[in-house]
Write a protein that holds these residues in place. Structure first.
Motif, PDB file in Angstrom:
ATOM      1  N   MET A  19       0.836  -1.194   0.000  1.00  0.00           N
ATOM      2  CA  MET A  19       0.000   0.000   0.000  1.00  0.00           C
ATOM      3  C   MET A  19       0.872   1.245   0.000  1.00  0.00           C
ATOM      4  O   MET A  19       1.978   1.253   0.555  1.00  0.00           O
ATOM      5  CB  MET A  19      -0.935  -0.012   1.202  1.00  0.00           C
ATOM      6  CG  MET A  19      -1.933  -1.151   1.184  1.00  0.00           C
ATOM      7  SD  MET A  19      -2.961  -1.203   2.663  1.00  0.00           S
ATOM      8  CE  MET A  19      -3.979   0.241   2.411  1.00  0.00           C
ATOM      9  N   MET A  20       0.373   2.312  -0.611  1.00  0.00           N
ATOM     10  CA  MET A  20       1.157   3.537  -0.726  1.00  0.00           C
ATOM     11  C   MET A  20       1.456   4.108   0.655  1.00  0.00           C
ATOM     12  O   MET A  20       0.585   4.155   1.528  1.00  0.00           O
ATOM     13  CB  MET A  20       0.419   4.556  -1.584  1.00  0.00           C
ATOM     14  CG  MET A  20      -1.002   4.839  -1.162  1.00  0.00           C
ATOM     15  SD  MET A  20      -1.842   5.923  -2.329  1.00  0.00           S
ATOM     16  CE  MET A  20      -3.533   5.830  -1.734  1.00  0.00           C
ATOM     17  N   PRO A  21       2.706   4.539   0.877  1.00  0.00           N
ATOM     18  CA  PRO A  21       3.064   5.118   2.178  1.00  0.00           C
ATOM     19  C   PRO A  21       2.410   6.479   2.359  1.00  0.00           C
ATOM     20  O   PRO A  21       2.119   7.179   1.375  1.00  0.00           O
ATOM     21  CB  PRO A  21       4.593   5.243   2.093  1.00  0.00           C
ATOM     22  CG  PRO A  21       4.890   5.330   0.632  1.00  0.00           C
ATOM     23  CD  PRO A  21       3.856   4.486  -0.052  1.00  0.00           C
ATOM     24  N   PRO A  22       2.176   6.902   3.590  1.00  0.00           N
ATOM     25  CA  PRO A  22       1.446   8.149   3.821  1.00  0.00           C
ATOM     26  C   PRO A  22       2.200   9.401   3.382  1.00  0.00           C
ATOM     27  O   PRO A  22       1.584  10.445   3.172  1.00  0.00           O
ATOM     28  CB  PRO A  22       1.215   8.142   5.339  1.00  0.00           C
ATOM     29  CG  PRO A  22       2.256   7.233   5.891  1.00  0.00           C
ATOM     30  CD  PRO A  22       2.469   6.191   4.851  1.00  0.00           C
ATOM     31  N   TRP A  23       3.531   9.292   3.232  1.00  0.00           N
ATOM     32  CA  TRP A  23       4.289  10.475   2.802  1.00  0.00           C
ATOM     33  C   TRP A  23       4.151  10.728   1.298  1.00  0.00           C
ATOM     34  O   TRP A  23       4.449  11.824   0.812  1.00  0.00           O
ATOM     35  CB  TRP A  23       5.768  10.336   3.153  1.00  0.00           C
ATOM     36  CG  TRP A  23       6.405   9.038   2.685  1.00  0.00           C
ATOM     37  CD1 TRP A  23       6.638   7.926   3.441  1.00  0.00           C
ATOM     38  CD2 TRP A  23       6.887   8.733   1.370  1.00  0.00           C
ATOM     39  NE1 TRP A  23       7.227   6.943   2.687  1.00  0.00           N
ATOM     40  CE2 TRP A  23       7.390   7.410   1.409  1.00  0.00           C
ATOM     41  CE3 TRP A  23       6.936   9.426   0.175  1.00  0.00           C
ATOM     42  CZ2 TRP A  23       7.935   6.780   0.295  1.00  0.00           C
ATOM     43  CZ3 TRP A  23       7.488   8.800  -0.950  1.00  0.00           C
ATOM     44  CH2 TRP A  23       7.976   7.499  -0.878  1.00  0.00           C
TER      45      TRP A  23
ATOM     46  N   ARG B 197      -2.542  11.480  -4.888  1.00  0.00           N
ATOM     47  CA  ARG B 197      -2.867  11.322  -6.304  1.00  0.00           C
ATOM     48  C   ARG B 197      -1.833  10.453  -7.011  1.00  0.00           C
ATOM     49  O   ARG B 197      -2.175   9.598  -7.841  1.00  0.00           O
ATOM     50  CB  ARG B 197      -2.974  12.681  -6.980  1.00  0.00           C
ATOM     51  CG  ARG B 197      -4.221  13.462  -6.618  1.00  0.00           C
ATOM     52  CD  ARG B 197      -4.332  14.721  -7.446  1.00  0.00           C
ATOM     53  NE  ARG B 197      -5.523  15.484  -7.125  1.00  0.00           N
ATOM     54  CZ  ARG B 197      -5.866  16.617  -7.712  1.00  0.00           C
ATOM     55  NH1 ARG B 197      -5.082  17.143  -8.659  1.00  0.00           N
ATOM     56  NH2 ARG B 197      -6.969  17.253  -7.362  1.00  0.00           N
ATOM     57  N   LEU B 198      -0.562  10.690  -6.697  1.00  0.00           N
ATOM     58  CA  LEU B 198       0.497   9.892  -7.311  1.00  0.00           C
ATOM     59  C   LEU B 198       0.383   8.435  -6.878  1.00  0.00           C
ATOM     60  O   LEU B 198       0.480   7.519  -7.703  1.00  0.00           O
ATOM     61  CB  LEU B 198       1.863  10.450  -6.917  1.00  0.00           C
ATOM     62  CG  LEU B 198       3.087   9.637  -7.358  1.00  0.00           C
ATOM     63  CD1 LEU B 198       3.139   9.527  -8.878  1.00  0.00           C
ATOM     64  CD2 LEU B 198       4.372  10.241  -6.799  1.00  0.00           C
ATOM     65  N   GLY B 199       0.189   8.214  -5.585  1.00  0.00           N
ATOM     66  CA  GLY B 199       0.072   6.851  -5.091  1.00  0.00           C
ATOM     67  C   GLY B 199      -1.087   6.106  -5.718  1.00  0.00           C
ATOM     68  O   GLY B 199      -0.953   4.933  -6.096  1.00  0.00           O
ATOM     69  N   LEU B 200      -2.235   6.773  -5.834  1.00  0.00           N
ATOM     70  CA  LEU B 200      -3.398   6.144  -6.458  1.00  0.00           C
ATOM     71  C   LEU B 200      -3.131   5.822  -7.926  1.00  0.00           C
ATOM     72  O   LEU B 200      -3.492   4.743  -8.407  1.00  0.00           O
ATOM     73  CB  LEU B 200      -4.622   7.053  -6.334  1.00  0.00           C
ATOM     74  CG  LEU B 200      -5.375   7.028  -5.003  1.00  0.00           C
ATOM     75  CD1 LEU B 200      -6.439   8.108  -4.978  1.00  0.00           C
ATOM     76  CD2 LEU B 200      -6.001   5.656  -4.757  1.00  0.00           C
ATOM     77  N   ARG B 201      -2.498   6.759  -8.625  1.00  0.00           N
ATOM     78  CA  ARG B 201      -2.223   6.532 -10.041  1.00  0.00           C
ATOM     79  C   ARG B 201      -1.307   5.319 -10.238  1.00  0.00           C
ATOM     80  O   ARG B 201      -1.555   4.466 -11.100  1.00  0.00           O
ATOM     81  CB  ARG B 201      -1.586   7.778 -10.661  1.00  0.00           C
ATOM     82  CG  ARG B 201      -1.402   7.673 -12.169  1.00  0.00           C
ATOM     83  CD  ARG B 201      -1.159   9.014 -12.823  1.00  0.00           C
ATOM     84  NE  ARG B 201       0.100   9.615 -12.396  1.00  0.00           N
ATOM     85  CZ  ARG B 201       0.202  10.713 -11.654  1.00  0.00           C
ATOM     86  NH1 ARG B 201      -0.900  11.329 -11.224  1.00  0.00           N
ATOM     87  NH2 ARG B 201       1.383  11.200 -11.316  1.00  0.00           N
ATOM     88  N   LEU B 202      -0.273   5.222  -9.415  1.00  0.00           N
ATOM     89  CA  LEU B 202       0.648   4.088  -9.521  1.00  0.00           C
ATOM     90  C   LEU B 202      -0.044   2.776  -9.151  1.00  0.00           C
ATOM     91  O   LEU B 202       0.137   1.752  -9.817  1.00  0.00           O
ATOM     92  CB  LEU B 202       1.857   4.320  -8.615  1.00  0.00           C
ATOM     93  CG  LEU B 202       2.773   5.485  -8.986  1.00  0.00           C
ATOM     94  CD1 LEU B 202       3.850   5.679  -7.931  1.00  0.00           C
ATOM     95  CD2 LEU B 202       3.405   5.252 -10.361  1.00  0.00           C
ATOM     96  N   ALA B 203      -0.836   2.809  -8.072  1.00  0.00           N
ATOM     97  CA  ALA B 203      -1.519   1.594  -7.627  1.00  0.00           C
ATOM     98  C   ALA B 203      -2.540   1.131  -8.656  1.00  0.00           C
ATOM     99  O   ALA B 203      -2.652  -0.071  -8.951  1.00  0.00           O
ATOM    100  CB  ALA B 203      -2.188   1.829  -6.276  1.00  0.00           C
ATOM    101  N   ARG B 204      -3.285   2.070  -9.221  1.00  0.00           N
ATOM    102  CA  ARG B 204      -4.295   1.707 -10.210  1.00  0.00           C
ATOM    103  C   ARG B 204      -3.661   1.138 -11.470  1.00  0.00           C
ATOM    104  O   ARG B 204      -4.174   0.182 -12.059  1.00  0.00           O
ATOM    105  CB  ARG B 204      -5.151   2.933 -10.531  1.00  0.00           C
ATOM    106  CG  ARG B 204      -6.131   3.270  -9.424  1.00  0.00           C
ATOM    107  CD  ARG B 204      -6.745   4.654  -9.552  1.00  0.00           C
ATOM    108  NE  ARG B 204      -7.809   4.840  -8.569  1.00  0.00           N
ATOM    109  CZ  ARG B 204      -8.371   6.003  -8.290  1.00  0.00           C
ATOM    110  NH1 ARG B 204      -7.975   7.121  -8.913  1.00  0.00           N
ATOM    111  NH2 ARG B 204      -9.338   6.077  -7.385  1.00  0.00           N
TER     112      ARG B 204
END
Length: 441
Positions: free
Chosen positions: A228-232, A236-243
Motif C-alpha cells: 500500500m502507498m506510504p502516507p508520505w 494522487r500519485l500513489g493512487l495513479r501508480l496503484a491503479r
C-alpha cells in the motif's frame, strides 16, 4: 471533568478491549459491558449474542503484519492470512496477557445511554441497574445489523443474509441448489466462490448493481496490503501508480466474464478474493445484473434475465446502529453519514467516543488501538481538544481527504486510509498536548 473520570465502555470486541487496556495503563477507572459470554465480537464464531458474521471457512483479508497489535505481536509462525479461529484466540490471549478479563462484565448489555443535565452519562443495563459515568466509549461494532434490500414480488425459496451464513450446509443445505448471491463485497465473493464448487451448488449466480475490481490477496508473491502507498507519498500519485499496477496485473474484469466496473480501481472499498476470478473464468459461477423483482421460483434482473433459484443469499452489507441511543444527534443520518472528529467525537460532546467506527484499509484492529491513545490522553488531561469550530473544520477537511477517491455510496461514508489516518491522529495528539501546555501558561 474530574481528574480521574469514570468511563463506561460498550462492547468487548477488539475496539472495546484495546481501549480498556489503554485506560487501565493510564489509571482511568472503567466498566466494560459485553452482551456475550466472551470477548471478540465479530470474530467470535457463532457468538451467542448473534453479532458475529464469521462463517466456517473465513480467513481475514488483512495480512498478519497489518492486523497485529503493536504491543502484542502475533506469532512468528502465523500464516499471512489467518483463519478466524486464530484471530479470536489471539484476541483472547491479548485480554488475558494484559489482565483485562476480570474488568469486563459479560452477559450484560447496555439498554439505554443518555446524557444527564450535568453532562454525565446515565447507563441502564439489561439487569435493570442504573449507573452514572463521566464518559462513554461506544464500541459496539458496525457489522452486526444486516441490510436487506426490498424487491417487489415474492420468492418461493429460502432467503438469508450473509450474516447468517455459516457453511454450505448451515443454516441451509446448498447441495444441488440453484443459488443467487447478491452483492460483490468480500463476503459475497467468498460465499459465492465456496458454493460454486461443483460438489456443492448446482450453479451460483452473482447479482450486483455494478461491477467491481476483484483484487488478489497476493502481488508478486507477497501480501498485497504490504504494498500500500506510504502516507508520505502524494495521494494522487500513489493512487495513479496503484491503479496502473492493478490494471496491469488483473487485466479487464470482462475477461473473466464479469461486468466492467464503472469506476477506477480503489474507488470502492476493496473486494478481495483468492479464487473468485478463477471460478468466474471457469464458468462455475455467473454474474448477472441487479435484481429488479422476485418472481416465485426465480429472480428477474434489470436486463430481463430470469434466473430460477432455490436460495438467495444477500451479501448486502450492514447498517450502523446504536440501539441504546435515542438522541438523533448521536446517530447516523438517513444516508449512513456520521461525520466525527478524527472518526471518534462529535463537536460539543467532549465525553463521548466512538471507537472503531471506521472502515479501514487494511484493518480496524490497529486503528482502534491508535484511537485508544487519544481517548486515554483526553480523559487523563494530557491532551486537549480544539474548540468546536476548529473540530468542525477538521471534520470537513478529513472527510474530503479520506472519501475523495471513493464513489458516493452509503458503504463508503466511514472509509479511511489507515496509514494517513494514523499519521494525522499522531499529529493531532501532539497538537493537543501543546494546547494543554499553552493553557497552563
Amino acid at each position: 471533568m474530574p481528574a480521574h473520570p469514570t468511563v463506561c465502555i460498550i462492547g468487548a470486541g477488539c475496539s472495546g478491549f484495546t481501549t480498556a487496556k489503554r485506560l487501565a495503563e493510564h489509571g482511568i477507572p472503567y466498566d466494560c459491558f459485553e452482551e456475550s459470554d466472551d470477548i471478540g465480537g465479530n470474530w467470535y464464531f457463532d457468538n451467542p449474542n448473534g453479532r458475529s458474521a464469521c462463517y466456517e471457512s473465513l480467513h481475514i483479508d488483512t495480512s498478519t503484519t497489518r492486523l497485529q497489535f503493536e504491543d502484542f505481536p502475533a506469532g512468528a509462525d502465523w500464516p499471512h492470512f489467518p483463519h478466524h479461529s486464530l484471530i479470536h484466540s489471539y484476541f483472547r490471549d491479548y485480554v488475558d496477557h494484559f489482565g483485562l478479563r476480570d474488568s469486563i462484565t459479560f452477559n450484560t448489555s447496555v439498554q439505554h445511554a443518555s446524557r444527564t443535565d450535568a453532562g454525565t452519562w446515565r447507563i441502564v443495563l439489561d439487569t435493570g441497574q442504573v449507573r452514572e459515568y463521566d464518559a462513554l466509549v461506544v464500541a459496539n461494532g458496525h457489522h452486526w445489523s444486516p441490510r436487506i434490500p426490498q424487491h417487489p414480488g415474492t420468492f418461493d425459496g429460502v432467503t438469508l443474509h450473509s450474516h447468517q451464513y455459516r457453511s454450505p450446509f448451515e443454516p441451509v443445505d446448498m447441495r444441488g441448489k440453484r443459488v443467487v448471491v447478491v452483492g460483490m463485497g468480500n463476503s459475497g465473493l467468498d460465499i459465492a466462490a465456496e458454493l460454486s464448487h461443483r460438489s456443492i451448488a448446482e450453479h451460483v449466480w452473482v447479482s450486483a448493481r455494478r461491477g467491481v475490481w476483484v483484487l488478489a490477496k497476493y502481488r508478486g508473491g507477497k501480501p498485497a496490503d504490504k504494498m500500500m502507498m506510504p502516507p508520505w507519498m502524494p495521494k494522487r500519485l500513489g493512487l495513479r501508480l496503484a491503479r496502473r499496477a492493478i490494471r496491469k496485473s488483473l487485466g479487464n474484469m470482462a475477461d473473466y466474464g464479469l461486468p466492467e466496473p464503472d469506476h477506477e480501481p480503489l474507488s470502492a472499498h476493496p473486494s478481495v478474493s483468492v479464487d473468485f476470478l478463477a471460478k468466474a473464468g471457469s464458468g462455475d459461477l455467473t454474474c448477472v445484473p441487479e435484481i429488479e423483482r422476485l418472481d416465485g421460483d426465480a429472480v428477474v434482473c434489470t436486463d430481463g434475465t430470469r434466473v430460477r433459484a432455490d436460495v438467495i443469499v444477500f451479501a448486502t452489507g450492514y447498517d450502523m446502529r446504536f440501539p441504546f441511543f435515542d438522541d438523533p444527534a448521536l446517530l447516523p443520518d438517513e444516508q449512513h453519514r456520521m461525520p466525527l472528529f478524527k472518526r471518534m467525537m462529535r463537536p460539543g460532546i467532549d465525553n463521548l467516543y466512538y471507537a472503531g467506527l471506521a472502515q479501514a484499509s487494511p484493518t480496524i484492529v490497529n486503528l482502534a488501538e491508535q484511537q485508544s491513545k487519544l481517548i486515554a490522553e483526553h480523559l487523563d488531561g494530557s491532551y486537549r481538544l480544539p474548540g468546536p469550530a476548529a473540530m468542525a473544520s477538521a471534520i470537513e477537511r478529513d472527510e474530503k481527504a479520506h472519501l475523495a477517491q471513493y464513489y458516493s455510496a452509503p458503504r463508503h461514508t466511514i472509509q479511511v486510509d489507515f496509514a494517513r489516518y494514523v499519521r494525522d491522529l499522531h499529529k493531532e495528539l501532539a497538537a493537543g498536548r501543546k494546547r494543554v501546555g499553552a493553557r497552563a501558561r
